[in-house]
Design a protein around this motif. Structure first.
Motif, mmCIF file in Angstrom:
data_model
loop_
_atom_site.group_PDB
_atom_site.id
_atom_site.type_symbol
_atom_site.label_atom_id
_atom_site.label_comp_id
_atom_site.label_asym_id
_atom_site.label_seq_id
_atom_site.Cartn_x
_atom_site.Cartn_y
_atom_site.Cartn_z
ATOM 1 N N UNK A 1 0.838 -1.208 0.000
ATOM 2 C CA UNK A 1 0.000 0.000 0.000
ATOM 3 C C UNK A 1 0.868 1.252 0.000
ATOM 4 N N UNK A 2 1.969 1.208 0.731
ATOM 5 C CA UNK A 2 2.881 2.356 0.776
ATOM 6 C C UNK A 2 3.406 2.654 -0.621
ATOM 7 N N UNK A 3 3.877 1.621 -1.314
ATOM 8 C CA UNK A 3 4.409 1.814 -2.667
ATOM 9 C C UNK A 3 3.328 2.333 -3.606
ATOM 10 N N UNK A 4 2.126 1.798 -3.504
ATOM 11 C CA UNK A 4 1.021 2.235 -4.366
ATOM 12 C C UNK A 4 0.741 3.724 -4.192
ATOM 13 N N UNK A 5 0.700 4.181 -2.948
ATOM 14 C CA UNK A 5 0.405 5.592 -2.662
ATOM 15 C C UNK A 5 1.544 6.491 -3.132
ATOM 16 N N UNK A 6 2.778 6.077 -2.863
ATOM 17 C CA UNK A 6 3.923 6.900 -3.264
ATOM 18 C C UNK A 6 4.043 7.014 -4.784
ATOM 19 N N UNK A 7 3.810 5.917 -5.492
ATOM 20 C CA UNK A 7 3.864 5.957 -6.957
ATOM 21 C C UNK A 7 2.743 6.839 -7.495
ATOM 22 N N UNK A 8 1.560 6.773 -6.877
ATOM 23 C CA UNK A 8 0.455 7.644 -7.304
ATOM 24 C C UNK A 8 0.837 9.109 -7.147
ATOM 25 N N UNK A 9 1.514 9.432 -6.068
ATOM 26 C CA UNK A 9 1.954 10.816 -5.874
ATOM 27 C C UNK A 9 3.012 11.182 -6.917
ATOM 28 N N UNK A 10 3.962 10.274 -7.164
ATOM 29 C CA UNK A 10 5.041 10.562 -8.112
ATOM 30 C C UNK A 10 4.507 10.747 -9.537
ATOM 31 N N UNK A 11 3.399 10.125 -9.854
ATOM 32 C CA UNK A 11 2.806 10.279 -11.194
ATOM 33 C C UNK A 11 2.373 11.716 -11.469
ATOM 34 N N UNK A 12 2.170 12.498 -10.418
ATOM 35 C CA UNK A 12 1.710 13.884 -10.599
ATOM 36 C C UNK A 12 2.862 14.857 -10.805
ATOM 37 N N UNK A 13 4.096 14.418 -10.616
ATOM 38 C CA UNK A 13 5.253 15.296 -10.732
ATOM 39 C C UNK A 13 5.518 15.656 -12.181
ATOM 40 N N UNK A 14 6.039 16.845 -12.398
ATOM 41 C CA UNK A 14 6.424 17.304 -13.735
ATOM 42 C C UNK A 14 7.669 16.527 -14.170
ATOM 43 N N UNK A 15 7.547 15.706 -15.236
ATOM 44 C CA UNK A 15 8.690 14.883 -15.638
ATOM 45 C C UNK A 15 9.889 15.697 -16.125
ATOM 46 N N UNK A 16 9.688 16.935 -16.519
ATOM 47 C CA UNK A 16 10.787 17.762 -17.017
ATOM 48 C C UNK A 16 11.479 18.577 -15.940
ATOM 49 N N UNK A 17 10.931 18.577 -14.732
ATOM 50 C CA UNK A 17 11.477 19.406 -13.654
ATOM 51 C C UNK A 17 12.419 18.588 -12.764
ATOM 52 N N UNK A 18 13.333 19.284 -12.123
ATOM 53 C CA UNK A 18 14.191 18.642 -11.129
ATOM 54 C C UNK A 18 13.351 18.284 -9.911
ATOM 55 N N UNK A 19 13.774 17.239 -9.206
ATOM 56 C CA UNK A 19 13.038 16.844 -8.000
ATOM 57 C C UNK A 19 13.311 17.815 -6.865
ATOM 58 N N UNK A 20 12.267 18.161 -6.144
ATOM 59 C CA UNK A 20 12.427 18.955 -4.927
ATOM 60 C C UNK A 20 13.003 18.031 -3.849
#
Length: 104
Positions: free
Chosen positions: A12-31
């Motif tokens: 469940x942890x991985x599922x939630x974290x991946x769902x959040x990561x899907x919203x990140x701008x793929x062209x931007x540097x990670x905060x």
């Protein structure tokens, strides 16, 4: 990370974290926050139990050839194109047409 392609159980942890990561701008540097989340995703993948890969076996010989090739070498770069070197010698319509008929 696993040394070879494999199927893993998704916590469940991985599922939630991946769902959040899907919203990140793929062209931007990670905060800094995103970088920490990405590290936890990698940790979760590394510790995830491996699952067996299950394909319902097909009756069509051509599709069965493709399924067996995927089971034997899941990381293969071979294509499904109906040409020499392709996994499916299926004629002009290609493997997609066979799946519409046989994979219902």
């Amino acid at each position: 990370m696993p040394a070879a392609p494999c199927v893993i159980a998704i916590s469940e942890v991985l599922r939630v974290l991946v769902s959040r990561a899907e919203t990140w701008d793929p062209g931007a540097s990670l905060s800094p926050e995103q970088d920490r989340i990405a590290q936890v995703i990698l940790d979760e993948i590394s510790r995830a139990p491996h699952e067996s890969l299950h394909f319902p076996m097909l009756r069509d010989v051509r599709l069965l050839r493709v399924a067996r090739a995927l089971l034997e070498e899941p990381g293969s770069a071979r294509t499904l194109e109906a040409r020499p070197g392709g996994l499916a010698a299926t004629g002009a319509h290609g493997p997609g047409c066979l799946c519409l008929v046989h994979c219902k």
